[in-house]
Design an enzyme around this catalytic site. Structure first.
Site, PDB file in Angstrom:
ATOM      1  N   SER A 187     -38.845 -19.523  17.439  1.00  0.00           N
ATOM      2  CA  SER A 187     -38.242 -20.662  16.737  1.00  0.00           C
ATOM      3  C   SER A 187     -36.936 -20.965  17.446  1.00  0.00           C
ATOM      4  O   SER A 187     -36.381 -20.092  18.137  1.00  0.00           O
ATOM      5  CB  SER A 187     -37.962 -20.280  15.278  1.00  0.00           C
ATOM      6  N   TYR A 211     -34.752 -14.399   8.627  1.00  0.00           N
ATOM      7  CA  TYR A 211     -35.726 -15.139   9.440  1.00  0.00           C
ATOM      8  C   TYR A 211     -35.205 -15.288  10.873  1.00  0.00           C
ATOM      9  O   TYR A 211     -35.936 -15.044  11.836  1.00  0.00           O
ATOM     10  CB  TYR A 211     -35.993 -16.507   8.810  1.00  0.00           C
TER      11      TYR A 211
HETATM   12  N1  LIG Z   1     -42.544 -25.306  10.757  1.00  0.00           N
HETATM   13  C1  LIG Z   1     -41.454 -25.122  11.474  1.00  0.00           C
HETATM   14  O1  LIG Z   1     -40.488 -25.937  11.448  1.00  0.00           O
HETATM   15  C2  LIG Z   1     -41.347 -23.944  12.410  1.00  0.00           C
HETATM   16  C3  LIG Z   1     -40.288 -23.946  13.322  1.00  0.00           C
HETATM   17  C4  LIG Z   1     -40.157 -22.859  14.181  1.00  0.00           C
HETATM   18  C5  LIG Z   1     -41.075 -21.832  14.166  1.00  0.00           C
HETATM   19  N2  LIG Z   1     -42.100 -21.857  13.267  1.00  0.00           N
HETATM   20  C6  LIG Z   1     -43.028 -20.723  13.295  1.00  0.00           C
HETATM   21  O2  LIG Z   1     -44.347 -21.205  13.474  1.00  0.00           O
HETATM   22  C7  LIG Z   1     -45.272 -20.253  12.952  1.00  0.00           C
HETATM   23  C8  LIG Z   1     -46.286 -20.976  12.083  1.00  0.00           C
HETATM   24  O3  LIG Z   1     -45.641 -21.535  10.976  1.00  0.00           O
HETATM   25  P1  LIG Z   1     -46.014 -22.973  10.402  1.00  0.00           P
HETATM   26  O4  LIG Z   1     -44.817 -23.827  10.503  1.00  0.00           O
HETATM   27  O5  LIG Z   1     -47.288 -23.446  10.986  1.00  0.00           O
HETATM   28  O6  LIG Z   1     -46.165 -22.612   8.842  1.00  0.00           O
HETATM   29  P2  LIG Z   1     -47.463 -22.519   7.896  1.00  0.00           P
HETATM   30  O7  LIG Z   1     -48.179 -23.816   7.854  1.00  0.00           O
HETATM   31  O8  LIG Z   1     -46.960 -21.929   6.638  1.00  0.00           O
HETATM   32  O9  LIG Z   1     -48.400 -21.474   8.674  1.00  0.00           O
HETATM   33  C9  LIG Z   1     -48.158 -20.091   8.670  1.00  0.00           C
HETATM   34  C10 LIG Z   1     -49.448 -19.401   9.055  1.00  0.00           C
HETATM   35  O10 LIG Z   1     -49.194 -17.996   9.134  1.00  0.00           O
HETATM   36  C11 LIG Z   1     -50.159 -17.331   8.340  1.00  0.00           C
HETATM   37  N3  LIG Z   1     -49.608 -16.090   7.825  1.00  0.00           N
HETATM   38  C12 LIG Z   1     -48.467 -15.902   7.105  1.00  0.00           C
HETATM   39  N4  LIG Z   1     -48.315 -14.609   6.814  1.00  0.00           N
HETATM   40  C13 LIG Z   1     -49.392 -13.959   7.355  1.00  0.00           C
HETATM   41  C14 LIG Z   1     -49.816 -12.615   7.400  1.00  0.00           C
HETATM   42  N5  LIG Z   1     -49.107 -11.624   6.799  1.00  0.00           N
HETATM   43  N6  LIG Z   1     -50.960 -12.302   8.044  1.00  0.00           N
HETATM   44  C15 LIG Z   1     -51.678 -13.270   8.643  1.00  0.00           C
HETATM   45  N7  LIG Z   1     -51.337 -14.561   8.644  1.00  0.00           N
HETATM   46  C16 LIG Z   1     -50.208 -14.896   8.009  1.00  0.00           C
HETATM   47  C17 LIG Z   1     -50.525 -18.317   7.230  1.00  0.00           C
HETATM   48  O11 LIG Z   1     -51.828 -18.078   6.755  1.00  0.00           O
HETATM   49  P3  LIG Z   1     -52.206 -17.337   5.382  1.00  0.00           P
HETATM   50  O12 LIG Z   1     -51.184 -17.731   4.351  1.00  0.00           O
HETATM   51  O13 LIG Z   1     -53.584 -17.861   5.097  1.00  0.00           O
HETATM   52  O14 LIG Z   1     -52.202 -15.886   5.706  1.00  0.00           O
HETATM   53  C18 LIG Z   1     -50.529 -19.618   8.029  1.00  0.00           C
HETATM   54  O15 LIG Z   1     -51.757 -19.778   8.682  1.00  0.00           O
HETATM   55  C19 LIG Z   1     -44.443 -19.211  12.200  1.00  0.00           C
HETATM   56  O16 LIG Z   1     -44.285 -18.066  13.025  1.00  0.00           O
HETATM   57  C20 LIG Z   1     -43.099 -19.907  12.009  1.00  0.00           C
HETATM   58  O17 LIG Z   1     -42.038 -18.989  11.930  1.00  0.00           O
HETATM   59  C21 LIG Z   1     -42.260 -22.892  12.398  1.00  0.00           C
END
Ligand SMILES: NC(=O)c1ccc[n+]([C@@H]2O[C@H](COP(=O)([O-])OP(=O)(O)OC[C@H]3O[C@@H](n4cnc5c(N)ncnc54)[C@H](OP(=O)(O)O)[C@@H]3O)[C@@H](O)[C@H]2O)c1
Length: 260
Positions: free
Chosen positions: A143, A156
């Site tokens: 991130s 985080y």
């Molecule tokens: N959105 C942003 O602005 C942003 C910015 C920077 C970085 N990120 C990073 O991008 C990545 C994806 O996030 P996102 O934004 O796409 O959010 P999201 O839509 O909430 O997706 C998160 C994914 O991670 C899975 N997950 C969470 N905990 C888990 C666990 N213990 N075991 C297996 N799967 C797990 C969730 O699936 P289940 O709930 O079905 O397990 C979901 O598929 C994360 O690492 C986040 O930190 C996001």
């Protein structure tokens, strides 16, 4: 890595957001996909769409990557199905926002167990096979808070700094081999990550980050910063302090929210 057609690609956290978009992006390249997350119904629907988009094969597995045995079983299952892992995308993760002193200990533990340890378990599981073939790419989703920590996201931010540090150390360990490590640093992205919050004015689609992940897998030469505003990362070293101040004020006004 070059060609992704037929490549065996593992994506953690593929049931929504960036992971879902990444699975679809690799599917359009004709890759073979192994997907995991905790919500199996959502994974199955993503898998259907991946098949329709051109994936040669798709397998899904319910796995909580924070549990070592489940993370290892996910990789073992993919190796059983595809015999090799060409690309591992460590994407599963979540955030928690609020003052550090208010963060419940179980959230601290779950966050590090998922965002950091989960990534370690899957990475350790793919490395022996990749090193034997002297080939493979590990793409770690960090991130922008992995290089500039954000107030009210202390744990985080720390978890994403850990992801960056681990990735760079591992890249050094693997230098000279055919196994590559790359980091993608997304900025604010429109996903379920912000489920309980008012989204900021500048959001990029998950598909933009997914495209960067596919590019990183194809040419893992350097890390990729993906922000929804042009050149913003160049201003970061100069305006970091100001950003802390502004973000802190904005979040104080927004109040606190948490997502398990
Ligand atoms: N959105 C942003 O602005 C942003 C910015 C920077 C970085 N990120 C990073 O991008 C990545 C994806 O996030 P996102 O934004 O796409 O959010 P999201 O839509 O909430 O997706 C998160 C994914 O991670 C899975 N997950 C969470 N905990 C888990 C666990 N213990 N075991 C297996 N799967 C797990 C969730 O699936 P289940 O709930 O079905 O397990 C979901 O598929 C994360 O690492 C986040 O930190 C996001």
């Amino acid at each position: 890595m070059g060609r992704l057609r037929g490549a065996s690609v593992l994506v953690t956290g593929a049931s929504s957001g960036i992971g879902e978009a990444t699975a679809l992006a690799f599917a359009r390249q004709g890759s073979r996909l192994a997907l995991c997350a905790r919500r199996l119904d959502r994974l199955q629907s993503v898998a259907e769409r991946c098949r329709a988009a051109g994936a040669v094969a798709v397998t899904v597995r319910r796995a909580d990557v924070s549990r070592r045995a489940e993370a290892q079983a996910f990789v073992a299952g993919a190796l059983g199905d595809f015999e090799r892992v060409d690309v591992l995308v460590n994407n599963a993760g979540f955030g928690w926002r609020g003052p550090l002193q208010d963060m419940p200990p179980e959230q601290v533990e779950a966050l590090f167990a998922t965002n950091v340890q989960g990534l370690i378990w899957t990475t350790q599981a793919v490395l022996p096979g990749m090193l034997e073939l002297n080939s493979g790419v590990i793409v770690n989703v960090a991130s922008v808070v992995g290089f500039r920590a954000a107030p009210y996201s202390a744990v985080y931010s720390a978890s994403k700094h850990a992801v960056v540090g681990l990735s760079h150390a591992l890249r050094g360990e693997l230098s000279g081999s055919g196994v590559k490590v790359t980091v993608v640093y997304p900025g604010t992205t429109d996903t379920e990550f912000f489920e309980n919050e008012t989204p900021g004015p500048l959001m990029q689609p998950a598909s933009a980050v997914a495209a960067a992940i596919v590019r990183a897998a194809r040419r893992p030469r350097r890390d990729v910063i993906m922000v929804p505003y042009r050149l913003a990362h160049l201003a970061e070293p100069l305006f970091g302090g100001l950003m802390d101040h502004l973000i802190g004020g904005f979040r104080r006004r927004q109040g606190r929210s948490a997502r398990p």
